[in-house]
Design a protein around this motif. Sequence first.
Motif, PDB file in Angstrom:
ATOM      1  N   GLU A 151       0.767  -1.008   0.118  1.00 31.68           N
ATOM      2  CA  GLU A 151      -0.091  -0.062  -0.074  1.00 31.68           C
ATOM      3  C   GLU A 151       1.050   1.231  -0.046  1.00 31.68           C
ATOM      4  O   GLU A 151       0.319   2.379  -0.055  1.00 31.68           O
ATOM      5  CB  GLU A 151      -0.814  -0.008   1.192  1.00 31.68           C
ATOM      6  N   THR A 152       2.105   0.856  -0.026  1.00 31.78           N
ATOM      7  CA  THR A 152       3.006   2.242   0.182  1.00 31.78           C
ATOM      8  C   THR A 152       3.074   2.792  -1.160  1.00 31.78           C
ATOM      9  O   THR A 152       3.442   2.082  -2.178  1.00 31.78           O
ATOM     10  CB  THR A 152       4.523   1.970   0.475  1.00 31.78           C
ATOM     11  N   PRO A 153       3.016   4.276  -1.548  1.00 30.74           N
ATOM     12  CA  PRO A 153       3.211   4.870  -2.616  1.00 30.74           C
ATOM     13  C   PRO A 153       4.514   4.751  -3.213  1.00 30.74           C
ATOM     14  O   PRO A 153       5.395   4.853  -2.380  1.00 30.74           O
ATOM     15  CB  PRO A 153       2.561   6.267  -2.503  1.00 30.74           C
ATOM     16  N   ILE A 154       4.833   4.817  -4.544  1.00 34.44           N
ATOM     17  CA  ILE A 154       6.089   4.857  -4.926  1.00 34.44           C
ATOM     18  C   ILE A 154       6.087   5.918  -6.217  1.00 34.44           C
ATOM     19  O   ILE A 154       5.318   5.876  -6.846  1.00 34.44           O
ATOM     20  CB  ILE A 154       6.388   3.386  -5.738  1.00 34.44           C
ATOM     21  N   ILE A 155       7.334   6.487  -6.206  1.00 31.69           N
ATOM     22  CA  ILE A 155       7.596   7.259  -7.413  1.00 31.69           C
ATOM     23  C   ILE A 155       9.006   6.944  -8.194  1.00 31.69           C
ATOM     24  O   ILE A 155       9.836   6.558  -7.555  1.00 31.69           O
ATOM     25  CB  ILE A 155       7.902   8.809  -6.694  1.00 31.69           C
ATOM     26  N   MET A 156       8.741   6.684  -9.496  1.00 27.26           N
ATOM     27  CA  MET A 156       9.827   6.142 -10.074  1.00 27.26           C
ATOM     28  C   MET A 156      10.181   7.011 -11.361  1.00 27.26           C
ATOM     29  O   MET A 156       9.474   7.468 -11.885  1.00 27.26           O
ATOM     30  CB  MET A 156       9.219   4.886 -10.777  1.00 27.26           C
ATOM     31  N   VAL A 157      11.424   7.434 -11.394  1.00 24.06           N
ATOM     32  CA  VAL A 157      12.236   8.233 -12.334  1.00 24.06           C
ATOM     33  C   VAL A 157      13.147   7.252 -13.131  1.00 24.06           C
ATOM     34  O   VAL A 157      14.198   7.031 -12.645  1.00 24.06           O
ATOM     35  CB  VAL A 157      13.219   9.374 -11.630  1.00 24.06           C
ATOM     36  N   ASP A 216       3.519  11.737   2.595  1.00 23.72           N
ATOM     37  CA  ASP A 216       2.742  10.454   2.632  1.00 23.72           C
ATOM     38  C   ASP A 216       3.309   8.996   2.799  1.00 23.72           C
ATOM     39  O   ASP A 216       2.657   8.223   2.841  1.00 23.72           O
ATOM     40  CB  ASP A 216       1.491  10.457   1.713  1.00 23.72           C
ATOM     41  N   GLY A 217       4.881   9.258   2.714  1.00 20.33           N
ATOM     42  CA  GLY A 217       5.471   7.943   2.924  1.00 20.33           C
ATOM     43  C   GLY A 217       5.944   7.357   1.688  1.00 20.33           C
ATOM     44  O   GLY A 217       6.333   6.202   1.616  1.00 20.33           O
ATOM     45  N   ALA A 218       6.048   7.967   0.561  1.00 21.05           N
ATOM     46  CA  ALA A 218       6.280   7.416  -0.749  1.00 21.05           C
ATOM     47  C   ALA A 218       7.745   7.210  -0.887  1.00 21.05           C
ATOM     48  O   ALA A 218       8.585   7.948  -0.337  1.00 21.05           O
ATOM     49  CB  ALA A 218       5.730   8.291  -1.873  1.00 21.05           C
ATOM     50  N   PHE A 219       7.920   6.001  -1.514  1.00 16.55           N
ATOM     51  CA  PHE A 219       9.451   5.633  -1.785  1.00 16.55           C
ATOM     52  C   PHE A 219       9.894   6.367  -3.012  1.00 16.55           C
ATOM     53  O   PHE A 219       9.069   6.209  -4.263  1.00 16.55           O
ATOM     54  CB  PHE A 219       9.758   4.166  -2.112  1.00 16.55           C
ATOM     55  N   PHE A 220      10.946   6.554  -3.352  1.00 14.73           N
ATOM     56  CA  PHE A 220      11.489   7.403  -4.338  1.00 14.73           C
ATOM     57  C   PHE A 220      12.754   6.769  -5.233  1.00 14.73           C
ATOM     58  O   PHE A 220      13.718   6.456  -4.585  1.00 14.73           O
ATOM     59  CB  PHE A 220      11.994   8.785  -4.277  1.00 14.73           C
ATOM     60  N   TYR A 221      12.544   6.290  -6.303  1.00 12.35           N
ATOM     61  CA  TYR A 221      13.426   5.476  -6.912  1.00 12.35           C
ATOM     62  C   TYR A 221      13.952   6.042  -8.082  1.00 12.35           C
ATOM     63  O   TYR A 221      13.132   6.870  -9.044  1.00 12.35           O
ATOM     64  CB  TYR A 221      12.884   3.944  -7.705  1.00 12.35           C
ATOM     65  N   VAL A 222      15.137   5.997  -8.478  1.00 13.26           N
ATOM     66  CA  VAL A 222      16.179   6.548  -9.632  1.00 13.26           C
ATOM     67  C   VAL A 222      16.797   5.489 -10.520  1.00 13.26           C
ATOM     68  O   VAL A 222      17.764   4.859  -9.665  1.00 13.26           O
ATOM     69  CB  VAL A 222      16.605   7.751  -9.507  1.00 13.26           C
ATOM     70  N   CYS A 223      16.645   5.332 -11.793  1.00 13.08           N
ATOM     71  CA  CYS A 223      17.390   4.355 -12.517  1.00 13.08           C
ATOM     72  C   CYS A 223      17.987   5.155 -13.681  1.00 13.08           C
ATOM     73  O   CYS A 223      17.237   5.722 -14.440  1.00 13.08           O
ATOM     74  CB  CYS A 223      16.480   3.005 -12.756  1.00 13.08           C
ATOM     75  N   GLY A 224      19.377   4.778 -13.908  1.00 10.80           N
ATOM     76  CA  GLY A 224      19.704   5.575 -15.198  1.00 10.80           C
ATOM     77  C   GLY A 224      21.107   6.032 -15.203  1.00 10.80           C
ATOM     78  O   GLY A 224      21.809   5.536 -14.216  1.00 10.80           O
TER      79      GLY A 224
END
Length: 621
Positions: A474-480, A567-575
């Motif tokens: 249920e945790t929100p995620i942000i993906m870049v 709100d507790g989102a995880f933040f991801y970066v790939c590249g």
Amino acid sequence: MQLQVINSPFNEEQVELLNRLLPKLTESQKVWLTGYLAAAQTGDVSGTAPVTAEAPLAQTTQASVEQIAKSIEKEISKEVTILYGSQTGNAQGLAEKSAKTLEEKGFQVTVSSMSDFKPKNLKKVENLLIVVSTHGEGDPPDNALTFHEFLHGKRAPKLDELRFSVLALGDTSYEFFCQTGKEFDQRLEELGGTRVYPRVDCDLDYDEPAAKWIQGVLDGLSQAQGTSSSAEAPAQEAAAPQEEKPEYSRTNPFRAEVLENINLNGRGSNKETRHLELSLEGSGLTYKPGDCVGIYPENDPVLVDMLLKEVKWDPEEIVTVNKEGDVRSLKDALTSYFEIAKLTKPILKQAAQLTSNEELINLLGKGNEAKVKEYLNGRDVLDLVRDFGPWPVSAQDFISILRKMPARLYSIASSIEANPDEVHLTIGAVRYNAHGRDRGGVCSVLCAERLEPGDTLPIYIQPNSHFNLPENPETPIIMVGPGTGIAPFRSFMQEREEIGAEGKSWLFFGEQHFVTDFLYQTEWQQFIKDGTLTKMDVAFSRDTEEKVYVQHRMLENSKELYQWLQDGAFFYVCGDKDNMAKDVHNALIEIVEKEGGMTREQAEEYVNNLKKEKRYQRDVY
């Protein structure tokens, strides 16, 4: 000074015992020992006989020394802490393997990522092993940054009681080879630590030096315990015989059949991105979203033929390729065993021993580091052969300077839950012209030009515990993830769809052109339609007069992005590490500073805390 029978009141057995004991003592132990012996002479130490006519001094000293030796040996801890700093998982894997070896010899081992280790506990550690890679141009891996900063800061404690050793992983094609490991090694010594075994620096083919390191560490720790590292492990209850199954790994890759090999870019694009689907059937291999696949590629046969033509050696000549004595034809060795598409400084230095070419010798002269770096950039073994001949040596002598072909790591672009017995990859073909010749990435061009369905590739799974989905779905995620950085997020979305995750998700994707370069476009649109993907923002840099990138889209949505973080989102970066990842990182700090009403320093601390909480994760290269 070594005690001897002739310069002390001790017999030969006592001298041997004291010489074994004294070098191990710390200053505090020596002070304690002085008082202990003084007390022993007055009979004030429990269990120690007083000096009498019936019990002369030598006898009492013998008993005291033996008792002290046993006491000190007990004080030398069998507890070992292994800290690893790893970007791709290699250092973590070696740390865990080392722990297993030590545990089999009776040591109590704690293994931890540097980011999970509390620096204040460092003072309590007596035996410390560091396994760390170097990222980019001499940088620590992401999960080593905080510990590295602490250890090199003013708050680092004195570590006079510490025994340590460092295993450093790196790549000799980079200028600052194993820099992070060297820095840890030097700093631990500066803080008072004592090496239980010298630092070992490993190139990409690290298995053999790493094995020697752990054996050296084991010997050093065992000597401190007064035991032998060859001692047998405790007897265990015999297990019922089981059928042997091959265990596929980095050192024993699985030959995976190619099921699909598709160009994701549209006609007219100046890019070529391959979608590769491989079969894992019968391998027993599995993976999690965020993990990587390692591929052992083959060199371009055109380059191999050009090199053989230049050196004029017999392609069918049998050569020995390693210390184990494995043999191959010269052509096979140059095709699939050795790396020939990249030059390193160690290769240049060894090549200088094989030729009398003064130009090469002068290039490697003192003060020419910048010229060497410039020469290495974009050149390969064929350039070396052409530029610095003649080579009056045998083929065997020449290949002995080459390094083994390293695996290429790619982020997995699929969920095994959605694609049983399969693994998917997203690989961008690398092509360029340098020094008058067309060149390309060894693995990416193999996949783009010479790999067909039905062919096989030697692969293994590389776990990446530092780039994972949140445990709570249920945790929100942000993906870049611009370009091929999109790969792990396809895996994330497939996984979240399969498990019915209800957490919100937001994707930032960037490429050059919407029409030709929108990788997996229909899949993202379907994820949006069915609600697996909540929000998507795209940036196609060549479709507008002013170039727009993913960090610009982040800034345009700064208020909402900050709220997701709150709100507790995880933040991801790939590249791309050198440009994109830095720009995204700076944009993230700017968003936190603006929307959180913070100073720059406070915003940076906020982002650092996201890292510590593992809510800011990067898979950059």
